[in-house]
Write a protein that holds these residues in place. Structure first.
Motif, PDB file in Angstrom:
ATOM      1  N   LEU A 186      36.433  33.021  32.340  1.00 53.09           N
ATOM      2  CA  LEU A 186      35.558  33.196  33.506  1.00 53.09           C
ATOM      3  C   LEU A 186      34.959  31.870  33.933  1.00 53.09           C
ATOM      4  CD1 LEU A 186      33.667  36.440  32.391  1.00 53.09           C
ATOM      5  CD2 LEU A 186      35.472  36.290  34.110  1.00 53.09           C
ATOM      6  N   GLU A 187      34.515  31.088  32.963  1.00 48.44           N
ATOM      7  CA  GLU A 187      33.922  29.779  33.280  1.00 48.44           C
ATOM      8  C   GLU A 187      34.954  28.855  33.928  1.00 48.44           C
ATOM      9  OE1 GLU A 187      30.537  29.665  29.727  1.00 48.44           O
ATOM     10  OE2 GLU A 187      32.480  28.714  29.444  1.00 48.44           O
ATOM     11  N   ALA A 188      36.195  28.961  33.488  1.00 47.45           N
ATOM     12  CA  ALA A 188      37.247  28.130  34.079  1.00 47.45           C
ATOM     13  C   ALA A 188      37.492  28.515  35.535  1.00 47.45           C
ATOM     14  CB  ALA A 188      38.540  28.274  33.269  1.00 47.45           C
ATOM     15  N   TRP A 189      37.461  29.826  35.835  1.00 47.22           N
ATOM     16  CA  TRP A 189      37.711  30.275  37.209  1.00 47.22           C
ATOM     17  C   TRP A 189      36.576  29.892  38.152  1.00 47.22           C
ATOM     18  CZ3 TRP A 189      42.180  30.872  38.940  1.00 47.22           C
ATOM     19  CH2 TRP A 189      43.190  31.488  38.214  1.00 47.22           C
ATOM     20  N   THR A 190      35.373  29.807  37.635  1.00 35.30           N
ATOM     21  CA  THR A 190      34.245  29.452  38.507  1.00 35.30           C
ATOM     22  C   THR A 190      33.969  27.959  38.517  1.00 35.30           C
ATOM     23  OG1 THR A 190      32.689  29.850  36.682  1.00 35.30           O
ATOM     24  CG2 THR A 190      33.101  31.673  38.190  1.00 35.30           C
ATOM     25  N   GLY A 191      34.705  27.200  37.698  1.00 36.46           N
ATOM     26  CA  GLY A 191      34.498  25.765  37.616  1.00 36.46           C
ATOM     27  C   GLY A 191      35.467  25.000  38.470  1.00 36.46           C
ATOM     28  N   LYS A 192      36.175  24.098  37.821  1.00 33.63           N
ATOM     29  CA  LYS A 192      37.071  23.201  38.558  1.00 33.63           C
ATOM     30  C   LYS A 192      38.210  23.967  39.212  1.00 33.63           C
ATOM     31  CE  LYS A 192      39.927  22.268  34.492  1.00 33.63           C
ATOM     32  NZ  LYS A 192      40.444  21.237  33.582  1.00 33.63           N
ATOM     33  N   ARG A 193      38.772  23.358  40.250  1.00 32.64           N
ATOM     34  CA  ARG A 193      39.923  23.938  40.917  1.00 32.64           C
ATOM     35  C   ARG A 193      41.158  23.754  40.047  1.00 32.64           C
ATOM     36  NH1 ARG A 193      39.533  22.203  47.300  1.00 32.64           N
ATOM     37  NH2 ARG A 193      37.581  23.282  47.753  1.00 32.64           N
TER      38      ARG A 193
END
Length: 208
Positions: free
Chosen positions: A116-123
């Protein structure tokens, strides 16, 4: 009308692809920030890891076990096989734990927090590729749809073009992401069993 329909089909892809990615980011943000009365977190013990698919479509898979609390205070043990992102797969090893977030009252709806953190973080590269391809098809569709009237002298082609463009917006915003989630979960192996009260030591608390 034929040109308008063809343009609408191409134009359908742009809003559908872009808005689907936006819906995915909104869902991830909601899972991370929702209050504990809606979404809770728990440590999930990693039972096993493996790679599924061939070299071109390899996916990291993990078998997780976690204990979820329900609204009435009872607990269940959830055993699930799920695909995780490369970053989470690299951290996972048998006996360690990954933090997961699950919807209270529907523990089958869970996600690995680091995903989840990856999806809301960097492109991500996949996001850029999808948007680029969708943008190319969308630009072609818009060009064909707009030009269909002047080229043919019949402006009825704007009707299917507009309908398909609107359908792409609706599909991307409301349908595509929830449907893909349901299909993904339908293909997963998830079992939910009632459990007796366990000591704290039985549930790993050190995340990787």
């Amino acid at each position: 009308i034929l040109l308008g329909t063809v343009g609408g089909i191409f134009g359908f892809l742009l809003p559908c692809a872009v808005l689907r990615r936006c819906a995915q980011r909104r869902h991830s943000q909601w899972m991370l920030t929702a209050p504990e009365s809606i979404v809770r977190r728990a440590p999930a013990s990693v039972k096993s890891t493996w790679v599924a698919g061939d070299k071109s479509s390899a996916a990291g898979m993990v078998k997780l076990e976690f204990r979820a609390t329900r609204q009435d205070g009872s607990s269940v043990v959830v055993l699930a096989k799920t695909k995780v992102k490369q970053e989470s797969f690299g951290r996972a090893s048998q006996g360690k734990a990954l933090e997961i977030a699950y919807v209270l009252g529907n523990e089958r709806q869970f996600e690995v927090v680091s995903d989840l953190e990856a999806w809301t973080g960097k492109r991500h590269g996949s996001t850029i590729i999808v948007c680029f391809v969708g943008g190319c098809f969308g630009a072609i569709g818009l060009a064909i749809g707009v030009a269909s009237g002047p080229l043919t002298g019949c402006y009825l082609g704007y009707v299917p073009f507009g309908v398909l463009l609107l359908a792409g917006i609706i599909c991307g915003h409301f349908v595509s992401w929830p449907l893909s989630q349901r299909c993904r979960r339908a293909g997963l192996s998830i079992s939910v069993q009632p459990c007796p009260k366990l000591p704290e030591s039985a549930n790993p608390t050190t995340f990787v």
